[in-house]
Design a protein around this motif. Structure first.
Motif, mmCIF file in Angstrom:
data_model
loop_
_atom_site.group_PDB
_atom_site.id
_atom_site.type_symbol
_atom_site.label_atom_id
_atom_site.label_comp_id
_atom_site.label_asym_id
_atom_site.label_seq_id
_atom_site.Cartn_x
_atom_site.Cartn_y
_atom_site.Cartn_z
ATOM 1 N N VAL A 1 9.189 85.578 21.016
ATOM 2 C CA VAL A 1 10.397 85.098 20.336
ATOM 3 C C VAL A 1 11.395 84.595 21.374
ATOM 4 C CG1 VAL A 1 12.327 85.698 18.843
ATOM 5 C CG2 VAL A 1 10.062 86.665 18.403
ATOM 6 N N ASN A 2 11.830 83.363 21.188
ATOM 7 C CA ASN A 2 12.835 82.763 22.057
ATOM 8 C C ASN A 2 14.217 83.101 21.491
ATOM 9 O OD1 ASN A 2 14.704 80.884 23.221
ATOM 10 N ND2 ASN A 2 12.982 79.612 23.855
ATOM 11 N N VAL A 3 15.034 83.786 22.283
ATOM 12 C CA VAL A 3 16.342 84.245 21.799
ATOM 13 C C VAL A 3 17.490 83.397 22.334
ATOM 14 C CG1 VAL A 3 15.590 86.615 21.357
ATOM 15 C CG2 VAL A 3 16.453 86.009 23.621
ATOM 16 N N ASN A 4 17.198 82.182 22.778
ATOM 17 C CA ASN A 4 18.263 81.290 23.244
ATOM 18 C C ASN A 4 19.379 81.126 22.218
ATOM 19 O OD1 ASN A 4 16.854 80.818 25.595
ATOM 20 N ND2 ASN A 4 16.408 78.685 25.182
ATOM 21 N N LYS A 5 19.004 80.961 20.942
ATOM 22 C CA LYS A 5 20.000 80.658 19.912
ATOM 23 C C LYS A 5 20.963 81.813 19.685
ATOM 24 C CE LYS A 5 19.190 76.403 18.711
ATOM 25 N NZ LYS A 5 18.214 76.052 19.757
ATOM 26 N N SER B 1 5.542 80.279 21.238
ATOM 27 C CA SER B 1 6.923 80.624 21.556
ATOM 28 C C SER B 1 7.804 79.968 20.496
ATOM 29 C CB SER B 1 7.282 80.110 22.953
ATOM 30 O OG SER B 1 8.658 80.304 23.221
ATOM 31 N N GLY C 1 11.672 79.931 18.541
ATOM 32 C CA GLY C 1 13.061 80.352 18.592
ATOM 33 C C GLY C 1 13.923 79.759 17.495
ATOM 34 N N HIS C 2 14.124 78.443 17.534
ATOM 35 C CA HIS C 2 15.102 77.814 16.644
ATOM 36 C C HIS C 2 14.813 78.105 15.176
ATOM 37 C CE1 HIS C 2 18.131 74.853 15.462
ATOM 38 N NE2 HIS C 2 17.265 74.453 14.543
#
Length: 260
Positions: free
Chosen positions: A6-10, A226, A228-229
């Motif tokens: 999980v991409n947690v950039n957001k 991967s 995220g968004h």
């Protein structure tokens, strides 16, 4: 089974929009892991628009404690600046399980293309070697939709990479238009070519619960996605835990179908 990172950039985008510490990136990552996610991805950028260097260190500690993979993405050619020590320096400091190299520029809203492996081979080769010396598995961002760029995907193996991450934005766009069949055929062919020279295949960008199942059913042996968004957007309505479990159910169903 394909792994979900999980991409947690957001989460960091939302935090930075107001200042302060809320929402907490580490708490959000922990919630994803509690729900069964296999790892955490972040892509720190030199302008610190979302993930910051301090977040990288905190998430590295979290993933190490939880015994899951930490995937650090970034442009290894972007020079250091105040608050951003550089991608290789971050990898040296936190030793992620996987370093994913991405050729994005400062002015890009998001990553939108892979490497030109024929052109970039000489610059990438020593960086791959350096990351291997740090104990990182190395993945290179790669195009499958562009015939010119994908023509050299085998060179990722010659450079020394362990994996390629297929940039799936064009697939997501085609899926939205109902025109995914030819795109899936192209992605499947590129994945087989990469695997034929010993590369593992990851995938990411604009994958969602709507389009993920069809992608994994068509593209063989994807090791990791991967996301995220879309995942964070869906979680605004359904919550992080339910959304992560929804993705895991798709991965499980796809695995069962492919092994049947």
């Amino acid at each position: 089974m394909t792994s979900l990172s999980v991409n947690v950039n957001k989460i960091a985008v939302l935090r930075n929009s107001r200042g302060g510490t809320e929402p907490d990136v580490v708490q959000a990552a922990s919630a994803c892991l509690d729900a069964g996610a296999h790892g955490i991805t972040v892509h720190p950028r030199p302008d610190a628009r979302h993930i910051r260097a301090a977040d990288v260190h905190a998430l590295a500690e979290l993933t190490a404690t939880r015994g899951v993979e930490f995937n650090l993405e970034g442009n290894p050619f972007a020079p250091p600046r105040e608050g951003y020590p550089g991608f290789i320096a971050l990898c040296e400091a936190v030793r992620p399980a996987q370093a994913t190299l991405v050729p994005d520029g400062d002015d890009q809203l998001t990553s939108d293309h892979g490497f030109d492996f024929l052109r970039d081979a000489d610059r990438l080769r020593p960086l791959v070697r350096q990351l291997h010396d740090l104990g990182c598995r190395v993945s290179l961002f790669a195009d499958a939709w562009d015939p010119l760029r994908s023509a050299g995907i085998e060179h990722a193996a010659h450079i020394g990479a362990d994996r390629v991450e297929l940039y799936t934005g064009p697939y997501a766009d085609a899926f939205h238009r109902g025109e995914q069949a030819s795109m899936l055929e192209r992605f499947a062919g590129i994945a087989r070519r990469a695997q034929g020279v010993g590369l593992g295949v990851n995938a990411g960008h604009d994958l969602s619960q709507d389009n993920l199942g069809a992608f994994l059913a068509a593209v063989p042996d994807v090791l990791e996605v991967s996301i995220g968004h879309a995942l964070i957007s869906e979680a605004l309505h359904d919550g992080l835990a339910k959304t992560v479990r929804g993705y895991l159910a798709i991965l499980d169903r796809t695995t069962k179908k492919s092994s049947a």
